[in-house]
Design an enzyme around this catalytic site. Structure first.
Site, PDB file in Angstrom:
ATOM      1  N   TYR A 262      -8.526 -11.392   5.220  1.00  0.00           N
ATOM      2  CA  TYR A 262      -9.084 -10.123   4.750  1.00  0.00           C
ATOM      3  C   TYR A 262     -10.117 -10.327   3.648  1.00  0.00           C
ATOM      4  O   TYR A 262     -10.762  -9.370   3.213  1.00  0.00           O
ATOM      5  CB  TYR A 262      -7.979  -9.211   4.195  1.00  0.00           C
ATOM      6  CG  TYR A 262      -6.845  -8.959   5.157  1.00  0.00           C
ATOM      7  CD1 TYR A 262      -7.062  -8.907   6.528  1.00  0.00           C
ATOM      8  CD2 TYR A 262      -5.550  -8.777   4.695  1.00  0.00           C
ATOM      9  CE1 TYR A 262      -6.024  -8.688   7.405  1.00  0.00           C
ATOM     10  CE2 TYR A 262      -4.500  -8.546   5.570  1.00  0.00           C
ATOM     11  CZ  TYR A 262      -4.744  -8.504   6.922  1.00  0.00           C
ATOM     12  OH  TYR A 262      -3.709  -8.281   7.797  1.00  0.00           O
TER      13      TYR A 262
ATOM     14  N   HIS B 248       6.219  -3.136   6.463  1.00  0.00           N
ATOM     15  CA  HIS B 248       7.253  -3.724   5.613  1.00  0.00           C
ATOM     16  C   HIS B 248       6.705  -4.765   4.645  1.00  0.00           C
ATOM     17  O   HIS B 248       7.456  -5.505   4.036  1.00  0.00           O
ATOM     18  CB  HIS B 248       8.365  -4.352   6.480  1.00  0.00           C
ATOM     19  CG  HIS B 248       7.845  -5.179   7.614  1.00  0.00           C
ATOM     20  ND1 HIS B 248       8.262  -4.990   8.911  1.00  0.00           N
ATOM     21  CD2 HIS B 248       6.930  -6.176   7.639  1.00  0.00           C
ATOM     22  CE1 HIS B 248       7.641  -5.847   9.697  1.00  0.00           C
ATOM     23  NE2 HIS B 248       6.838  -6.585   8.946  1.00  0.00           N
TER      24      HIS B 248
END
Length: 488
Positions: free
Chosen positions: A258, A171
């Protein structure tokens, strides 16, 4: 319509209830059978009692079964939804704790980085067991909807080795679009059109239109910097927007782990994160949140059960993809969303074997992806770094090759920015030994890893991280919820 939906890991109570009520917002799905399965009999009975209350109150003919026998739950299922976390919070705690000893500070640790890679090692063998059962006992051609992280790795393994028709669902795109619509002053998200593409948790809004008008980088930067809340909570994300020219779907905390630039030094971490909520960069933030949520549910279960006795309101149907995909496949009402599938030409400048997250349309003919998208070069470069880690991690999880696993961790962007090869080798040994009960593919490698650990001279430290918070007690959570109600 009558068909069977199996939910694996159904003990994820809040999420299972959301999927369940979303699906029952579709009028044609009143007669659907839900088969819940989980390792925990206690959790299963708790969620079943909640869903039974929903069905009873709404006077629906919906059938609900619950069993710890996974194959029984999957038998005859047309759709299989996975919400599993192999190893639970116990293993997850090690995903955060052990890397901290080597200076690696993660906010979530469930996608890549050291924690996400080990999470994938635990999940992938189980995902492949799911696929085997689906092929053997589910309805022919059954579709596997994977919600479990690490999204790309799990979906990659299910498609490449499990040979099951699989789509990964998240989502992040919807949440990012909500933020953009808000800062641009849209009355609703329907005024915002966008193309968002990349890989899960590194997806990029490469084209934005507000009521048909194209939104450029400068306007978007100005809108975020002027927002009284997001300007503080999303500092790192806004910095990436300025440098890359496009907005990332992922939250400030997720995005920070990340990339190799923002979490590699403790003093830099505190500069870029915000402590108003776990998702904005707190050390081990999601582990704390998950622990508090579990404790709250177990303590306040009667309250959850009571609140289930409410009408199902289609106007409150969530933007989770699962119910909309099922509706499109079964009724031919077309749905547009963003889905995780094998690339195969969808994004021209990413590897073809990668799992990408990109726009697609769903109807009776299946999930039909938009092909030929090209990412901005900086976005593609960042995605490729993660894809290379994901590929090695998947192949290590399937083969049980601990040396390949170490290379995967070594090539992780944040790990590589913080740790030396010697530290990575020892850290992986330590994590594999600590989590051996959930890593059957590494059983033969564990004795040698223990031997190496007994002789290692790599120094570690006991470190809570740059921005750690303690798990709050039930009393503290109650006080906070009361204060929020009074403030409203």
């Amino acid at each position: 319509m009558s068909f069977k939906i199996a939910i694996i890991g159904a003990g994820s109570v809040g999420f299972t209830k959301k999927l369940f009520t979303d699906i029952l917002c579709v009028p044609e799905f009143r007669d659907v059978e839900f088969a819940l399965t989980d390792l925990s009999e206690r959790n299963l009975q708790m969620i079943k009692s909640i869903l039974d209350r929903v069905v009873e109150f709404n006077r629906l003919p919906t059938k609900i079964t619950a069993t710890t026998d996974r194959r029984a739950a999957l038998e005859g299922a047309r759709y299989v939804i996975s919400c599993v976390r192999v190893g639970g919070l116990e293993a997850y705690a090690d995903d955060i704790r052990i890397p901290l000893k080597y200076g690696i500070d993660q906010c979530v640790g469930d996608t890549i980085c050291a924690g996400g890679i080990l999470y994938g090692q635990r999940n992938i063998p189980v995902i492949l067991d799911f696929c085997k059962d689906i092929l053997e006992v589910a309805e022919p051609g059954a579709k596997f909807l994977n919600y479990a992280n690490p999204m790309a790795m799990n979906t990659w393994a299910a498609i490449e080795d499990g040979k099951v028709d699989t789509v990964g669902l998240c989502h992040g795109v919807q949440h990012g679009a909500d933020q953009i619509a808000e800062v641009l002053g849209a009355k609703s998200r329907t005024e915002l059109d966008y193309i968002c593409s990349g890989i899960n948790h590194q997806t990029w809004f490469i084209d934005l239109r507000l009521n048909g008008r194209k939104i450029g980088k400068d306007e978007l930067v100005a809108a975020f910097e002027a927002h009284p809340v997001y300007s503080q909570q999303e500092k790192l994300r806004i910095d990436v927007l300025k440098r890359f020219g496009v907005y990332s779907t992922e939250s400030n905390g997720h995005l920070s782990e990340y990339l190799p630039w923002y979490r590699k030094r403790p003093d830099e971490i505190t500069r870029w994160i915000d402590m108003s909520d776990w998702i904005h960069g707190e050390t081990g933030g999601y582990l704390r949140y998950s622990t508090e949520t579990r404790n709250w549910f177990e303590t306040e279960f009667p309250q959850f059960l009571e609140s289930a006795a409410r009408p199902i309101d289609p106007a409150k149907r969530s933007n989770e993809h699962a119910s909309h995909i099922l509706e499109a496949l079964e009724t031919n009402r077309v749905y547009r969303g963003h889905f995780n599938v094998k690339n195969n030409g969808i994004i021209a400048n990413l590897p073809q074997d990668a799992i990408v997250e990109s726009p697609g349309f769903v109807d009776r003919f299946g999930i039909n992806m938009v092909a030929g998208i090209t990412l901005p070069e900086g976005c593609a470069a960042t995605c490729i770094s993660s894809i290379n880690v994901q590929r090695m991690s998947v192949h290590a999880a399937i083969s049980g090759d601990i040396d390949l696993l170490k290379l995967a961790v070594l090539h992780d962007p944040l790990v590589g920015a913080v740790s030396t090869p010697e530290e990575v080798w020892q850290m992986v040994d330590e994590m594999v030994v600590a989590q051996a009960r959930w890593l059957p593919q590494y059983a033969d490698a564990v004795p040698a890893a223990k031997e190496r650990l007994s002789k290692s001279r790599v120094k570690t430290r006991e470190w809570a991280g740059a921005a750690r918070r303690d798990v709050r007690s039930i009393e503290e959570l109650r006080a906070e919820k009361t204060a929020l109600k009074q403030a409203v």
